[in-house]
Design a protein around this motif. Structure first.
Motif, short mmCIF file in Angstrom:
data_model
loop_
_atom_site.label_atom_id
_atom_site.label_comp_id
_atom_site.label_asym_id
_atom_site.label_seq_id
_atom_site.Cartn_x
_atom_site.Cartn_y
_atom_site.Cartn_z
N PRO A 193 0.83 -1.11 0.12
CA PRO A 193 -0.04 0.03 0.08
C PRO A 193 0.87 1.24 -0.16
CG PRO A 193 -0.10 -1.02 2.40
CD PRO A 193 0.57 -2.02 1.25
N LEU A 194 0.22 2.34 -0.48
CA LEU A 194 0.99 3.83 -0.38
C LEU A 194 1.13 4.23 0.83
CD1 LEU A 194 -1.03 5.36 -3.15
CD2 LEU A 194 1.18 4.73 -3.49
N VAL A 195 2.13 4.69 1.24
CA VAL A 195 2.71 5.10 2.55
C VAL A 195 2.79 6.78 2.31
CG1 VAL A 195 3.61 3.08 3.30
CG2 VAL A 195 4.94 4.73 2.19
N GLU A 196 2.39 7.39 3.42
CA GLU A 196 2.61 8.85 3.28
C GLU A 196 3.93 9.25 3.28
OE1 GLU A 196 -0.19 11.21 5.62
OE2 GLU A 196 -1.36 9.51 6.18
N SER A 197 4.11 10.16 2.35
CA SER A 197 5.35 10.60 2.15
C SER A 197 5.50 12.23 1.72
CB SER A 197 6.36 10.01 1.20
OG SER A 197 5.70 9.78 0.04
N ASP A 198 6.51 12.61 1.28
CA ASP A 198 6.25 14.30 0.68
C ASP A 198 6.09 13.63 -0.77
OD1 ASP A 198 6.45 16.68 -0.19
OD2 ASP A 198 8.43 17.18 0.14
N GLY A 199 4.58 13.60 -1.34
CA GLY A 199 4.51 13.39 -2.56
C GLY A 199 4.22 14.76 -3.31
N LYS A 200 4.89 15.72 -2.98
CA LYS A 200 4.43 17.15 -3.82
C LYS A 200 5.16 17.18 -5.28
CE LYS A 200 3.77 19.78 0.47
NZ LYS A 200 4.08 21.00 1.12
N LYS A 201 4.34 17.68 -6.27
CA LYS A 201 4.84 18.01 -7.60
C LYS A 201 4.71 19.13 -7.89
CE LYS A 201 3.40 12.89 -8.35
NZ LYS A 201 4.16 11.99 -8.93
N ILE A 202 5.46 19.57 -9.19
CA ILE A 202 5.29 20.74 -9.75
C ILE A 202 4.52 20.48 -11.23
CG2 ILE A 202 6.29 22.93 -10.96
CD1 ILE A 202 6.73 22.58 -7.79
N VAL A 261 -5.32 23.32 -10.87
CA VAL A 261 -3.73 23.61 -10.88
C VAL A 261 -3.05 24.17 -11.95
CG1 VAL A 261 -1.61 22.74 -10.05
CG2 VAL A 261 -3.69 21.57 -9.02
N GLU A 262 -2.50 25.33 -11.73
CA GLU A 262 -1.88 26.30 -12.68
C GLU A 262 -0.27 25.77 -13.18
OE1 GLU A 262 -2.00 30.25 -12.19
OE2 GLU A 262 -4.19 30.56 -12.92
N LYS A 263 -0.12 25.66 -14.45
CA LYS A 263 1.18 25.01 -14.70
C LYS A 263 2.35 25.92 -13.78
CE LYS A 263 4.43 25.00 -18.86
NZ LYS A 263 4.55 25.47 -20.28
N GLY A 264 3.22 24.88 -13.36
CA GLY A 264 4.49 25.72 -12.42
C GLY A 264 3.97 25.74 -10.84
N GLU A 265 2.85 25.23 -10.51
CA GLU A 265 2.36 25.36 -9.26
C GLU A 265 2.41 24.05 -8.60
OE1 GLU A 265 1.52 27.95 -7.54
OE2 GLU A 265 1.55 29.42 -9.32
N GLU A 266 2.52 24.23 -7.32
CA GLU A 266 2.85 22.82 -6.47
C GLU A 266 1.45 22.28 -6.41
OE1 GLU A 266 6.17 22.03 -3.19
OE2 GLU A 266 4.31 22.84 -2.26
N TYR A 267 1.24 21.05 -6.34
CA TYR A 267 0.38 20.12 -5.74
C TYR A 267 0.68 18.66 -5.34
CZ TYR A 267 0.69 17.36 -10.09
OH TYR A 267 1.19 16.31 -10.99
N ASP A 268 -0.24 17.88 -4.45
CA ASP A 268 0.13 16.89 -3.79
C ASP A 268 -1.09 15.79 -4.17
OD1 ASP A 268 1.12 14.63 -2.42
OD2 ASP A 268 1.31 15.84 -0.33
N PRO A 269 -0.94 14.97 -4.90
CA PRO A 269 -2.12 14.08 -5.16
C PRO A 269 -2.12 12.99 -4.21
CG PRO A 269 -0.29 13.54 -6.76
CD PRO A 269 0.03 14.80 -5.73
N GLN A 270 -0.99 12.56 -3.51
CA GLN A 270 -0.90 11.41 -2.73
C GLN A 270 -1.82 11.04 -1.68
OE1 GLN A 270 2.41 10.01 -0.04
NE2 GLN A 270 3.00 9.06 -1.99
#
Length: 295
Positions: free
Chosen positions: A109-118, A215-224
């Motif tokens: 299973p997925l585990v919580e971590s820093d899943g932030k993306k640009i 989410v705009e291009k270049g902005e940070e988001y976290d789908p996890q």
């Protein structure tokens, strides 16, 4: 290590092997699926496979030409299947192979971590439901949201119109506009009912029970976090349905057929015995009559 292998045979008897590590595999003609089958007799979103606790569950996704397992048509049901069963979709036959060790453990299973993306492009991030954590890039001039099979953001739901809304890009701004339907299906952005609105980073769109974030291009988001919740919810529902026997096994169906055949055979055997006994009685009676006549 692959969890599942799908061996796909087309109508020219050509074989292709696809390996998957995920717990949810979608199949159809749309390029948004995990396995893309591009013949016209395959629906854009045809069927899906889910793996939970070492069990493989298949479900048709409302396809036009339907999904068949060992020539049995799936209709509004989920079914547990096994290696050796043949899935037929349009002109394709699909065979399952599995890594026994990996399947028994199921994917970690997925585990919580820093899943932030640009964000590489402007996109919609699904924040709940079975789509939780899924990304929909806003490519092209128009992005359609709804339950129509050709929708760019396809939603499986009964209470949402085929074309609920559209995001239109004019070369400068992204404009979210309401689809062509009555007021019973509101378009809600940031908890406000609108007919159209210019989209800004972080805007939240509600479509029925689904929630998306722009989410705009270049902005940070976290789908996890949304992926974790979606996977947890899906597994809980599958386990509940399996325990409540709402999901049948194709082996159960075969056993039912064998039981029915046995029951018929036994019934037929009983009838044969009765017929034989009656014949003997009649024969004996006839012989007695002849004997009496001779005397």
């Amino acid at each position: 290590m692959a969890l599942l292998k799908l061996i796909v045979e087309n109508d020219r008897n050509e074989l292709n092997i696809f390996e998957f590590n995920g717990n949810l595999i979608t199949v159809g003609r749309s390029p948004k699926n995990d396995l893309v089958l591009d013949e016209r007799n395959v629906s854009r979103y045809h069927f899906q496979l889910e793996v939970v606790d070492g069990r493989i569950i298949i479900c048709d996704r409302g396809s036009y030409n339907h999904t068949f397992v060992d020539e049995r048509e799936l209709v509004d049901e989920k079914l547990e299947i096994f290696v050796g069963n043949v899935i037929t979709v349009g002109d394709y036959n699909i065979y399952l192979e599995q890594d026994e060790e990996a399947l028994l453990k199921t994917v970690q299973p997925l585990v919580e971590s820093d899943g932030k993306k640009i964000a590489a492009d402007n996109l919609l991030l699904a924040k709940n439901g079975y789509l939780g954590g899924k990304i929909f890039p806003l490519a092209g001039r128009e992005t359609v949201i709804g339950t129509h099979a050709s929708a760019d953001v396809y939603l499986s739901a009964d209470n949402i119109p085929p074309i609920h809304s559209k995001i239109v890009f004019d070369g400068n701004i992204y404009l979210l506009v309401k689809g062509d339907y009555n007021a019973g299906y509101p378009l809600i952005v940031n908890d406000t009912v609108v007919n159209s609105v210019d989209m800004r980073n972080g805007d939240e769109i509600r479509v029925g029970d689904f929630i998306f974030e722009f989410v705009e291009k270049g902005e940070e988001y976290d789908p996890q976090p949304y992926q974790l919740e979606a996977e947890k919810s899906r597994k809980e529902k599958l386990r509940k349905d399996i325990k409540g026997k709402k999901i049948k096994s194709i082996n159960d169906e075969e056993q039912d057929e064998k039981t029915e055949i046995t029951r018929v055979n036994k019934s037929g055997t009983g009838k044969k015995i009765v017929v034989i006994l009656l014949a003997l009685i009649v024969a004996a009676a006839a012989a007695g009559a002849v004997f009496f006549f001779v005397l």
